[in-house]
Every structure is written in C-alpha cells, then in structure tokens.
Design an enzyme around this catalytic site. Structure first.
Site, PDB file in Angstrom:
ATOM      1  N   ALA A 150       0.823  -1.212   0.000  1.00 24.00           N
ATOM      2  CA  ALA A 150       0.000   0.000   0.000  1.00 24.00           C
ATOM      3  C   ALA A 150       0.857   1.263   0.000  1.00 24.00           C
ATOM      4  CB  ALA A 150      -0.932  -0.009   1.214  1.00 24.00           C
ATOM      5  N   PHE A 152       1.558   5.658   0.612  1.00 22.76           N
ATOM      6  CA  PHE A 152       1.451   6.609   1.728  1.00 22.76           C
ATOM      7  C   PHE A 152       0.252   7.530   1.615  1.00 22.76           C
ATOM      8  CE2 PHE A 152       3.659   9.097  -1.509  1.00 22.76           C
ATOM      9  CZ  PHE A 152       3.026  10.324  -1.416  1.00 22.76           C
ATOM     10  N   LYS A 176       2.056  -4.872   3.639  1.00 27.31           N
ATOM     11  CA  LYS A 176       3.219  -3.991   3.733  1.00 27.31           C
ATOM     12  C   LYS A 176       2.725  -2.568   3.503  1.00 27.31           C
ATOM     13  CE  LYS A 176       6.031  -1.911   1.159  1.00 27.31           C
ATOM     14  NZ  LYS A 176       6.333  -0.707   1.985  1.00 27.31           N
ATOM     15  N   GLU A 179       6.160   2.813   4.566  1.00 27.61           N
ATOM     16  CA  GLU A 179       7.008   3.107   5.722  1.00 27.61           C
ATOM     17  C   GLU A 179       6.889   4.567   6.155  1.00 27.61           C
ATOM     18  OE1 GLU A 179       9.590   3.235   1.983  1.00 27.61           O
ATOM     19  OE2 GLU A 179       7.894   2.098   2.770  1.00 27.61           O
ATOM     20  N   ARG A 180       6.192   5.378   5.354  1.00 24.09           N
ATOM     21  CA  ARG A 180       6.009   6.788   5.709  1.00 24.09           C
ATOM     22  C   ARG A 180       4.768   7.022   6.565  1.00 24.09           C
ATOM     23  NH1 ARG A 180       7.280   9.468  -0.260  1.00 24.09           N
ATOM     24  NH2 ARG A 180       9.517   9.017  -0.280  1.00 24.09           N
ATOM     25  N   SER A 229       3.357   3.785  -7.604  1.00 21.02           N
ATOM     26  CA  SER A 229       3.848   4.430  -8.821  1.00 21.02           C
ATOM     27  C   SER A 229       3.937   3.444  -9.978  1.00 21.02           C
ATOM     28  CB  SER A 229       5.225   5.039  -8.568  1.00 21.02           C
ATOM     29  OG  SER A 229       6.189   4.013  -8.362  1.00 21.02           O
ATOM     30  N   THR A 251      -1.481   1.721 -10.717  1.00 22.05           N
ATOM     31  CA  THR A 251      -0.255   2.507 -10.796  1.00 22.05           C
ATOM     32  C   THR A 251      -0.528   3.992 -11.067  1.00 22.05           C
ATOM     33  OG1 THR A 251       0.074   1.947 -13.136  1.00 22.05           O
ATOM     34  CG2 THR A 251       0.990   0.444 -11.522  1.00 22.05           C
ATOM     35  N   CYS A 284      -4.038   9.424  -6.904  1.00 18.87           N
ATOM     36  CA  CYS A 284      -4.125   8.926  -8.276  1.00 18.87           C
ATOM     37  C   CYS A 284      -5.366   9.423  -8.996  1.00 18.87           C
ATOM     38  CB  CYS A 284      -4.080   7.402  -8.289  1.00 18.87           C
ATOM     39  SG  CYS A 284      -5.499   6.626  -7.494  1.00 18.87           S
ATOM     40  N   GLU A 382       3.752  12.065 -14.462  1.00 18.91           N
ATOM     41  CA  GLU A 382       2.937  12.125 -13.252  1.00 18.91           C
ATOM     42  C   GLU A 382       3.741  12.878 -12.194  1.00 18.91           C
ATOM     43  OE1 GLU A 382       0.329   9.245 -10.314  1.00 18.91           O
ATOM     44  OE2 GLU A 382       2.259   8.498 -11.029  1.00 18.91           O
TER      45      GLU A 382
END
Length: 487
Positions: A150, A152, A176, A179-180, A229, A251, A284, A382
């Site tokens: 996933a 942020f 997962k 981490e941010r 991304s 994405t 997105c 993007e």
C-alpha cells in the site's frame, strides 16, 4: 529528550521486533517532527509472516462465512467509534487536512462495510439440469495467503479495500504499508484484534525492497494487490506474474478534466481546485490537466487563479487549512524541479506555488501553468503534487484526442450540460473512471476502481465484484443422480 519509539511488525497476533538493525524516521511533513521509527524489515521477517499466514489459512478458510462477516461488522463498528483518532493519525503522518482525513476514514469504513457482505458475495450458482439427471454447481473458495503493498497517500482507504475483503472471503493476509505512514496501520491492527480476529489471519510487515521482493517471490503467497507508482507497479506485476501469482497493480495517473463552453464556471472551478490541490495533489485521482474550450478560457483562468490564491496552506490540524504539505523533502524538491522545467519549456506560470509558503514543513502552494502543450514534461509526467496544467482547445473532440495521447488512463472528467457531449466523452475517452460535473470520479466500494493503459496492470480491478473474483477461486461440481424407481 524523549526516546523515539521503534515500531514492531505484527505477526501471528503479536507485535514482534524485526530482525533488522535498520530503522527510518517517520516524520510529520507539516512540522518535520519525528513521530517514531519504522523497521526496514528483512526476508526473514517475511518468511515468518508467510508461514504464519499459511498455517492460519488452514483453519480460517474453514470458518463459517457468517462468522467471518460478524468479525468484519465488529471491525466496522470500532472504526466508526474511533474515526476522529484515525483521522488525526492520517493528518500527522500524511499531512492532509482534518476534513480530508475524515473523508478518507469514511471511505475506508465503506470498504469494510462492503466486505462484511461476504455471505452474499461468496455465493456461487447452480443449474438444476444440464443433462438427463445431471446438475452442476459453482462454488467459491478463498485463494490462500494474500500480500498487499500500500502507498502513503491513502494509508487507511487503500489497505481497507485490500485486507478486509480478502479476509472476509476466507484468505489470510500480509500487509506492507508505506514506511512513511505506519501509525495508522498500527491502530487498524489494534481495532481488528478487538473485533475478534484470530491470530495469524492478518499480519503487518514494515519495510522496503526486501519486503516487497519477499512478497513477490514467496511460494506461500498466492495473490498480490499493489497500489503505487508506475515503475514499481510494473515491476510488481512482472515479478509477481513470473512467480505465477495472481496480481492486480494500480499505478500512475495523469487525469484530464475537460471544460466546455456551457459549463457552470463557478461550480467547475470549485470542483477543479478541490480535485487538483486536495491532498496536496498526491492522489491517483487528482486533476492534473485541464483542457478548456477557447470561448471561455480567459474567464475560466481568471476565476481559477483567483480561487487558487484564496487557498489556505498549512498544518492540516489547523482550522481552515485546505492544502497541507507534500510527504517528504525529496517530493518537494522534485516538484520544484517540475515547476522550473515548465517555465523553461515555455508554459506560462500564472500561479506560483513556490511563493508564500513556510519552510517549517514540506509545503508547495497551488501551482497553475497556462498554455501547456503535449510535448512538455509537465504534461507527460505524473508529478503527484499540487501542479495543474491548462491547455486551450477548440472543441471537445480535440480535448479528447489530447487526453488519449497520455500513457495514463486512470480517470477523466467533463464539465458540461450537453447530453450529446457527455455521450461522446463516455464513448471516446480512454480512462477507467469518468466523472460528469464533478472533480474526483472515485467510485463507491461496490464498483471497481482502476484505470486503463499504464494506470493498471492486471485483469481484475480493486473493489466491486472484481475484488470478489480476485480473492477467490472457483470449483465446479457436476453430479449425476440416476433416476430412482420409487414405485
């Protein structure tokens, strides 16, 4: 100075220390305050999680579907009771304002509500007579251990369209998260545990490359859902598929909004400001390009720039703030680089996001370019930031042709009152999610979410009936019952 808390992974119903010695700071992007530290976990951590989830699958997959649904319903109730706390965590980790954070919590809860309908969603079908004395029935079964990766930008909504549905349908799950934004995940685990979830069914492993590759390669993990991304998503799809896993990879995006001469300009501008600059453009479904008919272009630009200049920038916890920071210093530098590139390539900067922002956090203000062309970098890439490009066009046909040149095709919007224009747009635009007279065409949980072209790799989208198909496999039973003699 207080010691910074180090987070732990959640495996087999327990918070366990990672095998790593590498930790990263989790920073409030509005203040640069270090909130905690997150482990950059190892393959050994993923191995433990995968084996745990595989073992739990043996029993969880046999649990009666209504019982699984009741746990999801309990989870939904707890999320609702704690929505303000969840929103607060989103704001301090991600930076979006409190109103937007509450909206995200609401969308996450909506996904859990949809997953709680598992008894209906798991139903198969049958045909009483396919030949003389022969019937056939189709049954759904869970697929096994599922991995979710996933981003942020929606730390609650995106994981909640992954693991609740997968688990409700009888799978076990390894998440997962970014981490941010790990603190929100920690709260989700706490509430899911309180809802009655057995050990090993839901596991969380923080990390980066090693964790991603572990998920992609571990033989016990049968399916992978990814949001992020394009470069990473393409890698996830290729690597996961190479290892014979079922993969859905949502994405990149470069969403176009078309404004026709008959559009209500006040309403249109309000919607576009929200779509382009909400969540600091880090979503997105953000509006990245506006194509506006020449007949109203000057008036539209005047109103757009005026509205953008009124946007309040700052800490999302403060009253009245609309635009918060981008997620990290690197993201800010990258965005400033795109602004400079737009100027160098000849676009006209009419609203400069580099001005009137504080250095206290990672802030970039609303940025608008006029007279953009399709050969410019700011049109192609993007940017994932509060940067909006405007192109002036002669008509709807030209606007659609421009949008269809993009490699991305996630969403697109049209502002008009002309039903013929709406039909033309619907039939000719290359995009998976369309909006008519609204800025963000994100559908409800019971409709599929995702785009076309380079915005999606896979066959089954997130949410809706697609998600049920993605997280299940089918078994067809054909049975013959010779006609008995009851005489």
């Amino acid at each position: 100075m207080a010691e910074i808390r180090k987070l732990r992974n959640y495996i087999n119903g327990e918070w366990v220390e990672s095998k790593t010695d590498k930790y990263e700071d989790v920073v409030n992007p509005a203040t640069k305050e270090v909130l905690c530290q997150v482990p950059i976990s190892t393959r050994e951590d993923i191995e433990y999680a995968a084996q745990t989830a595989a073992e739990a699958f043996k029993t969880w997959s046999k649990v009666a579907v209504p019982r699984r649904a009741r746990i999801l319903f309990n989870f939904q109730q707890l999320l609702t009771q704690h929505k303000e706390e969840l929103a607060h965590l989103i704001t301090i980790e991600n930076g979006k304002n409190t109103k937007e954070a509450l909206g995200e919590v609401g969308r996450g809860i909506e996904n859990v509500e949809f997953a709680a309908g598992a008894p209906s969603l798991m139903m198969g079908d049958s045909l009483a007579t396919i030949a003389t004395d022969v019937e056939a029935a189709n049954y759904r079964y869970p697929i096994g251990v599922v991995g979710g990766i996933a981003p942020f930008n929606f730390p609650m909504m995106v994981p909640c369209w992954m693991f609740p549905m997968a688990i409700a349908l009888g799978n076990t799950f390894i998440l997962k998260p970014s981490e941010r934004t790990p603190l929100l995940t920690e709260k989700l685990v706490e509430l899911f545990e309180k809802a009655g979830l057995p050990k090993g069914v839901f596991n969380v492993v923080y990390g980066a490359h090693d964790v991603v590759n572990g998920i992609l390669e571990h033989p016990e993990i049968k399916a992978i859902s990814f949001v992020g991304s394009k470069p990473v998503g393409e890698y996830v799809y290729k690597k996961g598929s190479e290892n014979l896993k079922r993969v859905q990879s949502l994405t990149g995006a470069k969403n176009h909004t078309i404004v026709l001469n008959d559009a209500n300009l006040e309403d249109t501008v309000t919607n576009i400001i929200g779509a382009a600059f909400g969540s600091a453009g880090e979503r997105c479904m953000a509006c990245a390009v506006v194509t506006v008919e020449e007949g109203i272009a000057d008036e539209f630009m005047e109103k757009l720039v005026q509205k953008a200049s009124e946007v309040k920038i700052g800490n999302g916890l403060d009253d009245g703030v609309f635009l918060g920071p981008v997620i990290r210093e690197d993201n800010k530098k990258r965005t400033l680089g795109y602004i400079q590139k737009g100027i160098e390539e000849g676009a006209r900067l009419v609203c400069d996001g580099r001005e009137n922002v504080t250095d206290e956090g990672y802030f970039v203000g609303p940025t608008i370019f006029d007279n953009v062309t399709t050969d410019m970098t700011i049109w192609k890439d993007e940017i994932f930031a509060p940067v909006l490009s405007v192109i002036r066009v002669k008509n709807l046909k030209e606007a659609v042709e421009i949008a269809n040149q993009s490699e991305f095709a996630n969403g697109a919007c049209l502002f008009t009152s002309n039903s013929n224009a709406i039909r033309y747009f619907r039939e000719n635009i290359d995009a998976g999610m369309l909006g008519i007279n609204l800025g963000v065409p994100a559908p409800m949980a019971f409709f599929p979410f995702s785009g076309w072209k380079s915005s999606f790799f896979g066959t089954l989208h997130a949410n809706g009936k697609d998600s049920v198909d993605f997280y299940t496999r089918k078994k067809v039973v054909t049975a013959r019952y010779p006609a008995p003699d009851f005489n």
